[in-house]
Scaffold this motif. Structure first.
Motif, mmCIF file in Angstrom:
data_model
loop_
_atom_site.group_PDB
_atom_site.id
_atom_site.type_symbol
_atom_site.label_atom_id
_atom_site.label_comp_id
_atom_site.label_asym_id
_atom_site.label_seq_id
_atom_site.Cartn_x
_atom_site.Cartn_y
_atom_site.Cartn_z
ATOM 1 N N ASP A 1 0.825 -1.218 0.000
ATOM 2 C CA ASP A 1 0.000 0.000 0.000
ATOM 3 C C ASP A 1 0.859 1.267 0.000
ATOM 4 N N LYS A 2 2.135 1.125 0.406
ATOM 5 C CA LYS A 2 3.029 2.280 0.358
ATOM 6 C C LYS A 2 4.307 1.910 -0.369
ATOM 7 N N MET B 1 13.676 11.284 -1.438
ATOM 8 C CA MET B 1 12.998 10.001 -1.429
ATOM 9 C C MET B 1 11.815 10.171 -0.482
ATOM 10 N N ALA B 2 10.706 9.510 -0.818
ATOM 11 C CA ALA B 2 9.509 9.660 0.005
ATOM 12 C C ALA B 2 8.739 8.353 0.004
ATOM 13 N N LEU B 3 8.122 8.064 1.128
ATOM 14 C CA LEU B 3 7.269 6.880 1.230
ATOM 15 C C LEU B 3 5.830 7.351 1.036
ATOM 16 N N ILE B 4 5.216 6.914 -0.068
ATOM 17 C CA ILE B 4 3.890 7.444 -0.399
ATOM 18 C C ILE B 4 2.916 6.323 -0.749
ATOM 19 N N ALA C 1 2.613 6.117 -7.084
ATOM 20 C CA ALA C 1 4.051 5.835 -7.198
ATOM 21 C C ALA C 1 4.551 5.730 -8.636
ATOM 22 N N LYS C 2 3.622 5.803 -9.603
ATOM 23 C CA LYS C 2 4.046 5.660 -10.990
ATOM 24 C C LYS C 2 4.953 6.828 -11.413
ATOM 25 N N LEU C 3 5.997 6.508 -12.152
ATOM 26 C CA LEU C 3 6.918 7.551 -12.618
ATOM 27 C C LEU C 3 6.147 8.608 -13.402
ATOM 28 N N GLY C 4 6.453 9.845 -13.157
ATOM 29 C CA GLY C 4 5.801 10.930 -13.883
ATOM 30 C C GLY C 4 4.590 11.514 -13.176
ATOM 31 N N THR C 5 4.139 10.878 -12.098
ATOM 32 C CA THR C 5 2.979 11.394 -11.365
ATOM 33 C C THR C 5 3.321 12.768 -10.751
#
Lengths: 128, 363
Positions: B279-280, B324-327, B332-336
């Motif tokens: 989930d993260k 870096m971040a836990l989201i 989490a998709k690149l470009g979001t």
């Protein structure tokens, strides 16, 4: 040894005010830039913003940490040092000169009385 | 709590280092400036006192089976002198610590753990040794450790310390007899550059440090630039990118979790995360502005907080503000496109790979 420029007003949180007429030029002291290390970003208010003595008006960031800027006096921002956007290291190189942060129109010059002169500030630094 | 001192403490003070607590030790953060020390490692050579790191030796008839039980990577039938990176996990998949396991011989492993986790790790390793014929020996008090890092590291350790390491490939180790003791020298590091880590007695480490500093070939470097260096190349720090609440799968370290092993602590939970998703997720975020995202700052999307920054800097090698971040894994998709709350303002950023500078390992 950190330079302390005479003739300026200093706060306990290491900001200085250089008074020119009704304008206060605010920056951080040489002692503060030394303690912070390499400055990489300065978060500044915008022209016409109001700042209030004792409240934060931005931040100076070194590689390692962000340090709030606390307004030593109250007033209206009339100019910000745009050179810091590309050259934040000016604060390290020349804290009292080219490394100034904002200029404010002072709203209450009596607030200066609560600040320290160079000699008192030097003692303050020595006790830290 | 009184911080511990490494065997080089007085030398750091004599060099005028800025000292600060880290992981239960009082450690040098910087000697000259984080900038200078960072670039010294990227371009020439730097030496770090990393004597705060912990060491544990595991020997005995069941040592290989035991290491495989507590460790996510797979040491089965590994060649002598190979090194493995991986984690120890709790049964729920949360991370006890990330560590290096050196295979010194048949059923003989040298394990390197994080300073802040030494007590917890040793206790965990002892607890989980029941039923194995192993000796788990805590050796942190014996060893000092230097990390010599940078493109010139190989010639520096040869010319200044007389340690011939040219034949070592990345993530291998050798022992060297020197001054009447057995040093452990590995081609490893935490900077993204070529380099070596040297383990020896306090006496050896003190004399090696003096030689390195006196040579002028090698700049003393503090933990400040160690963090900026490791961050730029996307290496995790326990406490930021890994924790009891952050599993290796969430941190994107699945390649070090060998689910094809029949058994290890945390395997079921980690296998479930890998197959069902998490989930993260740990991501990289690049800001458009120069404001600096710091540990704990909120990451926002669609008007709600979706996670927080684990480590952030104005990246020294590429001149960009990144973190870096836990989201929430949905974002989490690149470009979001996301935003980060920095003091009173929010700043737009984009999800990117969590590696901001290319590693330069000698493989």
């Amino acid at each position: 040894m950190a330079k302390i420029e005479p003739g300026l007003y200093y706060s306990e949180s290491h900001e200085y005010v250089r008074v020119e007429g009704n304008i206060g030029i605010i920056g951080i002291s040489d002692y503060a830039q030394h303690a912070l290390g390499n400055v990489v970003y300065v978060d500044m208010p915008e022209t016409d913003d109001e700042i209030t003595a004792g409240e934060d008006f931005g931040a100076v960031e070194s590689v390692k940490a962000a340090s709030d800027l606390i307004a030593p006096v109250s007033g209206t921002v009339v100019e910000v040092n745009e050179a810091l956007e590309d050259q934040p290291e000016l604060i390290n190189q020349d804290a009292y000169g080219e490394g100034w942060i904002i200029k404010v129109e002072l709203s209450d010059k009596s607030e200066l009385d609560a600040l320290m002169d160079g000699a008192a500030y030097e003692e303050h630094c020595n006790n830290e | 709590m009184e911080e511990k001192k490494t065997c080089l403490y007085d030398k750091h003070v004599a060099l005028g280092a800025l000292m600060s607590p880290f992981g239960g030790f009082i450690m040098p953060i910087q000697y000259s400036s984080i900038f200078e020390e960072h670039y010294a490692v990227r371009v020439h050579c730097g030496v770090f006192d990393v004597s705060h790191m912990g060491e544990v030796r595991v020997c005995g008839a069941d040592a290989e089976r035991y290491v495989n039980h507590i460790f996510t990577n797979d040491v089965t039938d590994a060649p002598q002198f190979k090194i493995f990176y991986g984690m120890m996990c709790y049964p729920n998949g949360g991370t006890v610590d990330d560590l290096l396991v050196y295979k010194m011989g048949e059923n003989d492993f040298f394990i390197v753990i994080n300073a802040a986790n030494i007590d917890k790790d040793v206790e965990w390793m002892m607890q989980n040794a029941d039923g194995f014929d192993v000796k788990v020996e805590h050796q942190s008090d014996y060893y000092g450790q230097l990390a010599v890092q940078g493109p010139e590291a190989e010639s520096v350790v040869r010319d200044v310390l007389g340690l011939e390491c040219g034949e070592l490939v990345f993530y291998t180790v050798k022992t060297i007899e020197k001054d009447g003791e057995t040093l452990i020298v590995s081609r490893t590091g935490y900077t993204g550059e070529d380099g070596f880590e040297i383990y020896g007695s306090h006496e050896y480490i003190r004399s090696a440090w003096d030689k390195l500093i006196a040579s002028g070939e090698c700049k003393p470097c503090g933990l400040g630039c160690r963090d900026t260096l490791r961050f730029e190349v996307g290496l995790p720090l326990y406490g930021d990118e890994l924790s009891a609440d952050i599993t290796p799968i969430m941190a994107g370290l699945g390649m070090f979790v060998k689910l094809d092993k029949p058994e290890f602590i945390g395997r079921e939970a980690l296998a479930r995360q890998k197959s069902e998703g998490v989930d993260k997720k740990l991501v990289g975020i690049e800001l458009k502005d120069k404001a600096i995202p710091r540990h704990g700052y909120a990451v926002i999307a669609d008007g709600v907080t979706i996670g927080e920054v684990t480590t952030g800097y104005h990246c020294l090698s590429v001149d960009k503000s990144v973190c870096m971040a836990l989201i929430d894994a949905k974002y989490a998709k690149l470009g979001t496109e996301v935003e980060i709350q920095i003091r009173k303002k929010t700043f737009p950023g984009t999800v990117v790979k969590k590696k901001f500078y290319e590693k330069h390992y000698k493989k």
